[in-house]
Design an enzyme around this catalytic site. Structure first.
Site, short mmCIF file in Angstrom:
data_model
loop_
_atom_site.label_atom_id
_atom_site.label_comp_id
_atom_site.label_asym_id
_atom_site.label_seq_id
_atom_site.Cartn_x
_atom_site.Cartn_y
_atom_site.Cartn_z
NE ARG A 1 -52.72 -109.43 -47.49
CZ ARG A 1 -51.95 -108.34 -47.48
NH1 ARG A 1 -51.75 -107.72 -46.35
NH2 ARG A 1 -51.38 -107.89 -48.57
CG ASP B 1 -49.66 -98.04 -47.81
OD1 ASP B 1 -50.77 -98.61 -47.86
OD2 ASP B 1 -48.61 -98.59 -47.43
CG ASP C 1 -50.86 -99.59 -43.10
OD1 ASP C 1 -51.77 -98.81 -43.38
OD2 ASP C 1 -50.76 -100.74 -43.59
CG ASP D 1 -49.50 -101.13 -51.06
OD1 ASP D 1 -50.17 -101.68 -50.16
OD2 ASP D 1 -49.37 -101.61 -52.21
CB THR E 1 -45.72 -102.26 -48.09
OG1 THR E 1 -46.85 -102.25 -48.99
CG2 THR E 1 -45.52 -100.84 -47.58
N GLY F 1 -48.43 -108.25 -46.87
CA GLY F 1 -48.05 -108.58 -48.24
C GLY F 1 -46.53 -108.60 -48.38
NE ARG G 1 -53.07 -101.72 -47.96
CZ ARG G 1 -52.74 -101.82 -46.68
NH1 ARG G 1 -53.29 -102.73 -45.92
NH2 ARG G 1 -51.84 -101.02 -46.14
O1 F6P Z 1 -50.16 -104.35 -49.72
C1 F6P Z 1 -49.55 -104.89 -50.86
C2 F6P Z 1 -50.61 -105.36 -51.82
O2 F6P Z 1 -50.00 -105.91 -52.95
C3 F6P Z 1 -51.59 -104.28 -52.26
O3 F6P Z 1 -51.04 -103.42 -53.24
C4 F6P Z 1 -52.71 -105.13 -52.76
O4 F6P Z 1 -53.96 -104.43 -52.83
C5 F6P Z 1 -52.76 -106.23 -51.68
O5 F6P Z 1 -51.42 -106.36 -51.20
C6 F6P Z 1 -53.24 -107.57 -52.15
O6 F6P Z 1 -53.38 -108.38 -50.99
P1 F6P Z 1 -53.23 -109.98 -51.07
O7 F6P Z 1 -51.81 -110.29 -51.33
O8 F6P Z 1 -53.67 -110.43 -49.69
O9 F6P Z 1 -54.13 -110.44 -52.17
#
Ligand code: F6P
Length: 322
Positions: free
Chosen positions: A74, A132, A105, A130, A128, A13, A174
Site C-alpha cells: 500500500r 467492491d 478501487d 472484496d 480484490t 491488497g 473492507r
Molecule cells: O482489500 C482487501 C482486504 O483484504 C480487505 O478485505 C481488508 O479489510 C484489507 O485488505 C486489509 O488490508 P491490509 O492487507 O493492508 O491489512
C-alpha cells in the site's frame, strides 16, 4: 504513436489470481511484439523505479499461485501530487507507452491521477477479494476468497452442530458486504450481517431464539468486518440468549491459496482484453465483466461510483435460513 513498451504493476491488497493476470498480460503483449516492464511492490516500487523486464518464461508456472510475483504494497505517497509526479517520471524514464494496473478501487484512483499527470494510457484490471469495484460484476480473487471462507464455515458448522453452539464468523470485505453475503448464502448462514443492511441486536437475538424454538440447535452468523465489532456482537448474543457463543475471525487466509478456475479464467480474459484496449488506443479504462460479457468502463467511474449490493440475494438467504 505506435505502442511499443507497456508496464505492469500490482497494487493494494493482493488477491488470488493476480499472477494469472500478470501471465496473461505478458503473454498477450509478447504475442503482439510489445516489450513488458514489471514494476515491483506496487506504486511504491513504481515511484522508486523498481523495474524488471518480463519475458515469456518470467511467467511460467504461476497461473496456479496465489499472491503476486511482482509483490505489492500500500502506498500513501501515491495520494500526493509529489508521488504522482515521481511515478510519472519513472514511466517516462522507462519509455512506457501504457500501464496496466492490477488492483482495487484505490489502485484505479491512483492510475487515473497518473494518467492526468503523464498522459500515458492507463488500463485497470480489477483484482480484490472484496469485489467492491464498480463497473464489473466480479473481481479477480473474489471467487477464490468465497470458496476459502466457505470451506472454513463448513468445518465450523461441524463443531457448532456437535456442541449446539452459535458461531459468529467474521469475514473480510473492507467497508462492504459482498464477500459476507456470498459466503453466507452459500454456507446456509442463519444470519448475515453486512454494512449495507442496518440491524439491531435485539432483532438478531430474537431471530436466534425463534430458530431454537423452531428446533434449530446451532447457528452460524456470518459478519462482514465492516459491519461492526464482531467480539462485541458475539458477547451481546451470549449475554442476551444464554446460549454458548464462539467467535472465529477468518482473516488473511481469505487473501491466499491457489486461485479457483473462475479466478484464473477471469484473470486470463482480463489480461488479454487490457492489452487489446491499449493496442486500440484506449487511454483510461478498466476491464470488467457484465452478465458474462467482457467489457470496459471509464477508469474514473470504477473508483468514484458505488457498486450496488444484491439485496434480493440477502432476502433469499434470510428465507432459506428459516
Ligand atoms: O482489500 C482487501 C482486504 O483484504 C480487505 O478485505 C481488508 O479489510 C484489507 O485488505 C486489509 O488490508 P491490509 O492487507 O493492508 O491489512
Amino acid at each position: 504513436m505506435a505502442l511499443r513498451r507497456i508496464g505492469i504493476v500490482t497494487a493494494g491488497g493482493d488477491a488470488p489470481g493476480m499472477n494469472a493476470a500478470i501471465r496473461s498480460v505478458v503473454r498477450s503483449a509478447l504475442h503482439n511484439n510489445l516489450e513488458i516492464i514489471g514494476f515491483e511492490r506496487g506504486y511504491a516500487g513504481l515511484i522508486e523505479g523498481q523495474a524488471r523486464q518480463l519475458k515469456a518464461r518470467s511467467v511460467s508456472g504461476i497461473i496456479n499461485l496465489g499472491g503476486t510475483i511482482l509483490k505489492t504494497r500500500r502506498c500513501k505517497e501515491m495520494r500526493t501530487p509529489e508521488g504522482i509526479e515521481k511515478a510519472a517520471e519513472t514511466l517516462k524514464k522507462y519509455g512506457i507507452d501504457g500501464l496496466v494496473a492490477i488492483g482495487g478501487d484505490g489502485t484505479f484512483r491512483g492510475a487515473s491521477e497518473l494518467y492526468r499527470a503523464s498522459g500515458i494510457s492507463m488500463i485497470g484490471i480489477p483484482a480484490t477479494i472484496d469485489n467492491d469495484v464498480a463497473g464489473t460484476d466480479t473481481t479477480i480473487g473474489f471467487d477464490t476468497a468465497v470458496n476459502t471462507a466457505l470451506s472454513a464455515i463448513d468445518k465450523i458448522r461441524d463443531t457448532a452442530t456437535s456442541h449446539e453452539r452459535i458461531f459468529v464468523v467474521e469475514v473480510m470485505g473492507r467497508r462492504r458486504g459482498f464477500l459476507a453475503l456470498e459466503v453466507g448464502l452459500a454456507g446456509g448462514a442463519e444470519i448475515i450481517l453486512i454494512p449495507e443492511v442496518r440491524f439491531d441486536m435485539d432483532s438478531v437475538c430474537e431471530k436466534i431464539k425463534s430458530a431454537r424454538e423452531a428446533g434449530k440447535t446451532s447457528e452460524i452468523v456470518v459478519m462482514a468486518e465492516g459491519a461492526g465489532d464482531s467480539r462485541e456482537i458475539a458477547r451481546h448474543i451470549a449475554d442476551e440468549t444464554g446460549y454458548e457463543v464462539r467467535l472465529t475471525v477468518l482473516g488473511y487466509i481469505q487473501r491466499g491459496g491457489t486461485p479457483t478456475a473462475l479466478s484464473r479464467t477471469l484473470a486470463s480474459q482480463f489480461g488479454y482484453h487490457a492489452v487489446e484496449l491499449l493496442l486500440t488506443g484506449e487511454k483510461k479504462r478498466m476491464v470488467g465483466i457484465k452478465n458474462g460479457e467482457i467489457c470496459s468502463v471509464d477508469l474514473d467511474y470504477s473508483w468514484s461510483a458505488e457498486k450496488k449490493i444484491d439485496l434480493e440475494k440477502y432476502r433469499l438467504a434470510e428465507i432459506l435460513s428459516e
